[in-house]
Design a protein around this motif. Structure first.
Motif, short mmCIF file in Angstrom:
data_model
loop_
_atom_site.label_atom_id
_atom_site.label_comp_id
_atom_site.label_asym_id
_atom_site.label_seq_id
_atom_site.Cartn_x
_atom_site.Cartn_y
_atom_site.Cartn_z
N THR A 1 8.35 15.84 -1.29
CA THR A 1 9.42 15.41 -0.39
C THR A 1 8.84 14.93 0.92
N THR A 2 9.48 13.91 1.49
CA THR A 2 9.09 13.48 2.84
C THR A 2 9.91 14.23 3.88
N ARG A 3 10.86 15.03 3.40
CA ARG A 3 11.73 15.77 4.32
C ARG A 3 11.71 17.26 4.01
N PRO A 4 10.54 17.89 4.16
CA PRO A 4 10.49 19.33 3.85
C PRO A 4 11.41 20.14 4.76
N ILE B 1 0.85 -1.19 0.00
CA ILE B 1 0.00 0.00 0.00
C ILE B 1 0.89 1.25 0.00
N GLY B 2 2.00 1.14 0.73
CA GLY B 2 3.08 2.13 0.62
C GLY B 2 2.70 3.57 0.91
N LYS B 3 2.22 3.80 2.11
CA LYS B 3 1.85 5.16 2.46
C LYS B 3 3.09 5.98 2.76
N SER B 4 3.19 7.19 2.19
CA SER B 4 4.24 8.08 2.67
C SER B 4 3.70 9.48 2.83
N GLU B 5 4.06 10.06 3.96
CA GLU B 5 3.58 11.39 4.30
C GLU B 5 4.66 12.39 3.94
N GLY B 6 4.26 13.48 3.33
CA GLY B 6 5.28 14.46 2.99
C GLY B 6 4.61 15.78 2.61
N ALA B 7 5.37 16.56 1.84
CA ALA B 7 4.85 17.87 1.45
C ALA B 7 5.08 18.09 -0.02
N GLU B 8 4.17 18.81 -0.61
CA GLU B 8 4.39 19.29 -1.97
C GLU B 8 4.79 20.75 -1.87
N ILE B 9 5.93 21.07 -2.45
CA ILE B 9 6.45 22.42 -2.33
C ILE B 9 6.60 23.02 -3.73
N VAL B 10 6.13 24.22 -3.90
CA VAL B 10 6.19 24.87 -5.21
C VAL B 10 7.47 25.70 -5.32
N PHE B 11 8.27 25.44 -6.35
CA PHE B 11 9.45 26.23 -6.66
C PHE B 11 9.15 27.07 -7.90
N PRO B 12 9.11 28.40 -7.78
CA PRO B 12 8.92 29.25 -8.97
C PRO B 12 10.11 29.06 -9.92
N LEU B 13 9.85 29.16 -11.21
CA LEU B 13 10.91 28.96 -12.21
C LEU B 13 11.15 30.23 -13.01
N GLU C 1 5.48 23.54 7.75
CA GLU C 1 4.25 24.24 7.43
C GLU C 1 4.53 25.49 6.59
N ASP C 2 5.73 26.05 6.76
CA ASP C 2 6.05 27.30 6.10
C ASP C 2 6.15 27.17 4.59
N HIS C 3 6.52 25.99 4.11
CA HIS C 3 6.93 25.92 2.71
C HIS C 3 6.14 24.97 1.84
N GLY C 4 5.14 24.32 2.36
CA GLY C 4 4.46 23.40 1.45
C GLY C 4 3.14 22.94 1.98
N LYS C 5 2.51 22.11 1.16
CA LYS C 5 1.20 21.58 1.50
C LYS C 5 1.45 20.15 1.94
N ARG C 6 0.90 19.81 3.11
CA ARG C 6 1.08 18.44 3.60
C ARG C 6 0.22 17.48 2.76
N VAL C 7 0.84 16.44 2.22
CA VAL C 7 0.09 15.46 1.42
C VAL C 7 0.50 14.04 1.81
N ILE C 8 -0.41 13.14 1.54
CA ILE C 8 -0.11 11.72 1.79
C ILE C 8 -0.24 10.97 0.49
N ALA D 1 9.19 15.31 -9.76
CA ALA D 1 10.27 16.27 -9.56
C ALA D 1 10.63 16.30 -8.08
N ILE D 2 11.92 16.52 -7.80
CA ILE D 2 12.37 16.58 -6.40
C ILE D 2 13.26 17.79 -6.21
N MET D 3 13.45 18.16 -4.93
CA MET D 3 14.51 19.12 -4.65
C MET D 3 15.73 18.31 -4.26
#
Length: 769
Positions: A252-255, A223-235, A372-379, A340-342
RNA sequence: GCCCAGGUGACGAAACCGGUAAACGUACUUGACUUAAAAUCAAGCGCCGAAAGGCAUGCGGGUUCGAGUCCCGCCCUGGGCACCA
């Protein structure tokens, strides 16, 4: 006394059980139910091999014990009879799969009866029988009506040898699970079941059931659940030019490591999308993207070396507004996360490897950020939706028609179910990826059940996992032709109390069937959410030399031969005695001999039986210990030690001149789950008229399991030097005194005083010098 | 790489809480019964040593009166997951 003749006895009792319907059960609210389940077999042409009886015997032993404990035991059997081997056999021989299946089931039935299993045969199911698959189709329509079945054009896993699409779960290391051929990606319209919508329930449900840990962990991994954040990088698509239109989202799981990011790495898949919407990449970059995408398709066996090209795009780290480069790489995958990753070389080995290769900066010490400062928490879940159609003949037809005026797929009404498999001339699948049914124009062209206009049937069939996803529900009410099973009977029998099966079915069958059950529970058709209260797994029986038994290697042991030579009771008991149930064991013909000798001894003991003997304290203790151990060991599936304890008891009994009838009866009762035929015969020989099957399981008295005289070891500096016999109730001081008085101890002491004397009750005295 | 099992006589294996390592079974050796064999019964069966004793649970350390069992570091076998971010 007649010699022990398993051949005669076993036939006799099998007939008796059948004619007396000994193992047929009825719902009875006054009795506590117990539902024990084995994975029903696929009736292959080769018949049973000696590996099958391991799980079957284990659950038979448990079922028989539960009956003796007064439970109302449902122990059903059936056949999972749709599947590729039968179809491939049909292609080779031209014989109809339905006929081949019938013959194979007859052979399996003969063999299973020969082994004396206490199945309730009256509830037998067969997944390829229209009376059964009518309800498989009906249940599929419930998924369809609840928008959990949908058709989708997407790249699927295609096995070029079997000419069949595969579910993700059926692909192992990029190869077909069945034949080992590397799978290809093909675009095809496929029916999908939206199992991902149940990811959280499938995961959460594991907390409420008693599964063997390996099984639970494998399901969780899948099932492979992983909790992390989606962070937007302007280009900035062109460096130096301000740009408020473009951005990339990384997962990323390590915001918290965001201040260590020194580059953004994107997958070739994502880069391709950018090109498609107008990104002006240079030719080298375009070529790199195409190369990666082409290579991905062909080989999957080794992890390739990490490569990348700089995209000439600048990303802005939202945490500190620093400009960092964007790289297109092969080690970021399009289908994972956002594609995409950082890149944080200081905290991720893969990013580090990449950064070192291309001389990208590595920031070793940086402030860990709050997320919390830099991304949206997603699972995220690794689980993908289940590809539910197969381009083959021998499966359940999907009960839908395509009607253009009605706007697409229209389900058949219940009155038109089952939609039976038509007889075809050729079972050969096609390279174009269509099932043999597609060639049957008469069958394909039909009327729309909704508008009456012309419509076309779906020609794909269901995967072989369909029938096994709900068979445990059907057993509760196997012959119901009004419903898949009545609510009343489901309420009585569900959940399955104990389900044993192979580890190879833990991700596939177990996950799928839990999904069906949870869904059916959600729409009010099944009383419990989790279908299996307890799940255990057996180890494989391997051929000599540690290889898997297979027809091609010619190392398959056929139970027919073993039964002909030794009898079913010996085979059953030996299989349980071989080794720890959950571990793989190698088959060894020699081992049968010892078990046969044991059963012979039990048989011969009947000569010594007298109505009553004087109290034999030692034998009484052994008997009570054995009753306790056998009972506990069966519950813990430690069948091997249960049997060795009975062997010890029988060895002791054999040394006696006379044996009290109640002792012998108790032995027969606890042995009966393992060797049911022989014990029935001996039970009858004692003058009993009723079957042993429903006699009560003997009780032991905990007081009587204790030995009256004990052997105490004497250790000096941790080494055993002597032993003494004491009465069980000797006081500690007295034991120590006796120990110190021992001649050998005196010798070791050489007149000195011991530093310390420790007494471990009933075990030993430890003297420190 | 990560996760989960496991490594004990010639062989399959026991030892559940740290307490006499090898129960039970196989194979093997010797003896009894038999003209003989099979079957059965009895005795023996980790290694070294004549014995006293010493050494032994994958390897190396540690804790403890005492370690197959607990701790630390390795090696090997089987299974699962895997550039999963």
């Amino acid at each position: 006394m007649k010699k022990y003749n398993p051949k005669k006895i076993e036939k006799k009792w099998q007939k008796y059980w059948e004619s007396h319907k000994t193992f047929q059960v009825k719902e009875d609210v006054k009795k506590e139910k117990f539902y024990s389940l084995i994975e029903f077999p696929y009736p292959s042409g080769e018949g049973l091999h000696v590996g099958h009886p391991r799980p079957f015997t284990a659950m038979d032993v448990i079922s028989r014990k539960k009956r003796m404990e007064g439970k109302n035991v449902l122990f059903p059997i059936g056949f999972d009879s749709f599947g590729l081997p039968t179809e491939n056999y049909a292609i080779k021989t031209g014989k109809a799969p339905a006929e081949v299946t019938k013959k194979n089931i007859a052979n399996f039935t003969r063999q299973l009866k020969m082994l004396g299993y206490s199945f309730d045969w009256s509830r037998q199911v067969d997944t390829s029988n229209p009376k059964y698959y009518k309800w498989t189709q009906w249940l599929f329509l419930q998924f369809f009506k609840h928008d959990l079945a949908y058709k989708k054009n997407q790249p699927i896993n295609w096995c070029p040898k079997d000419k069949i699409g595969l579910a993700n779960e059926e692909v192992v290391n990029g190869c077909c699970e069945r034949c080992g051929t590397p799978v290809e990606k093909r675009n095809k319209e496929q029916w999908m079941l939206a199992i991902t919508k149940y990811a959280d329930k499938l995961l959460a449900g594991l907390q409420n059931v008693d599964y063997i840990e390996r099984a639970r962990v494998q399901q969780e991994n899948w099932i492979g659940k992983s909790e992390g954040a989606e962070i937007v990088f302007p280009l900035r698509m062109i460096p130096g030019q301000s740009d408020d239109k473009h951005s990339v989202t990384v997962f990323t799981t390590r915001p918290d490591t965001i201040f260590g990011a020194t580059f953004v790495a994107v997958s070739a898949e994502l880069a391709k999308k950018w090109v498609d919407v107008g990104w002006q990449a240079n030719e080298d970059i375009k070529k790199y993207i195409e190369d990666i995408l082409a290579h991905r398709k062909s080989s999957r066996e080794e992890e390739p070396e990490k490569t990348g090209v700089e995209a000439g795009i600048v990303a802005i780290n939202p945490a500190n507004q620093k400009e960092i480069p964007v790289w297109i790489t092969n080690y970021v995958l399009g289908e994972v996360g956002t594609g995409a990753i950082m890149g944080v070389p200081a905290d991720d080995d893969r990013d580090k490897e990449f950064a070192e290769k291309y001389n990208l900066p590595i920031i070793e010490n940086y402030t860990k950020a709050g997320f919390e400062d830099h991304g949206k928490r997603v699972i995220r879940y690794k689980l993908r939706d289940w590809v539910f159609s197969r381009q083959r003949y021998w499966g359940e037809p999907i009960p839908l028609v395509n009607c253009v005026p009605c706007g697409g797929w229209v389900p058949l009404p219940e009155s038109e179910l089952p939609l039976e498999l038509p007889k075809v001339k050729k079972y050969q699948p096609t390279d174009t990826g269509e099932s043999p049914l597609a060639a049957m124009e008469k069958w394909v062209n039909t009327k729309c059940p909704q508008c009456g206009g012309p419509a076309k049937r779906e020609t794909d069939t269901m995967p072989n996992w369909a029938g096994s996803s709900w068979y445990f529900l059907r057993y509760a009410d196997a012959h119901n032709d009004k419903e898949f099973a009545s609510q009343e009977k489901l309420k009585y029998w569900m959940p399955v109390d104990w389900y044993n099966g192979g580890m190879e079915h833990v991700v596939l069958h177990l996950l799928y069937s839990r999904f069906w059950n949870i869904f059916l529970h959600d729409i009010g058709l099944v009383p419990v959410s989790e279908p299996y209260a307890k799940r255990t797994a057996h180890g494989l029986i391997l051929a000599k030399g540690g290889e898997k038994m297979s027809k091609s290697k010619g190392n398959v042991v056929n139970p027919d031969e073993v039964v002909a030579q030794y009898g079913a009771d010996t085979l059953r008991t030996y299989i349980m005695f071989m080794g720890p149930f959950d571990q793989a064991v190698e088959w060894d013909d020699n081992g049968l001999v010892g078990v046969k000798r044991f059963l012979d001894k039990v048989w011969n003991l009947q000569e010594k039986v007298v109505p009553k003997t004087e109290l034999n304290l030692k034998l009484q203790t052994s008997l009570h210990q054995t009753i306790q151990k056998v009972g506990e060991d069966i519950e813990g599936m430690r069948f091997n030690t249960a049997i060795s304890k009975m062997m010890e008891l029988v060895n002791e009994m054999s040394k006696e001149e006379k044996l009290s009838a109640d002792y012998y009866s108790a032995l027969l009762k606890i042995l009966s789950p393992f060797a049911p035929h022989m014990t029935e015969e001996l039970w009858g020989n004692l003058g009993n008229k009723k079957t042993l099957v429903y006699q009560s399981w003997p009780e032991y008295n905990p007081e009587l399991t204790k030995e009256s005289t004990l052997t105490i070891a004497i250790q000096i500096n941790g080494k055993v030097r002597d032993e003494i016999m004491i009465d069980a109730d000797t006081a500690e001081d007295e034991v120590k005194k006796l120990a110190l008085a021992s001649e050998k101890v005196q010798k070791w002491l050489e007149g000195k005083e011991p530093k310390k004397v420790i007494y471990v009750k009933g075990k030993l005295v430890s003297i420190v010098i």
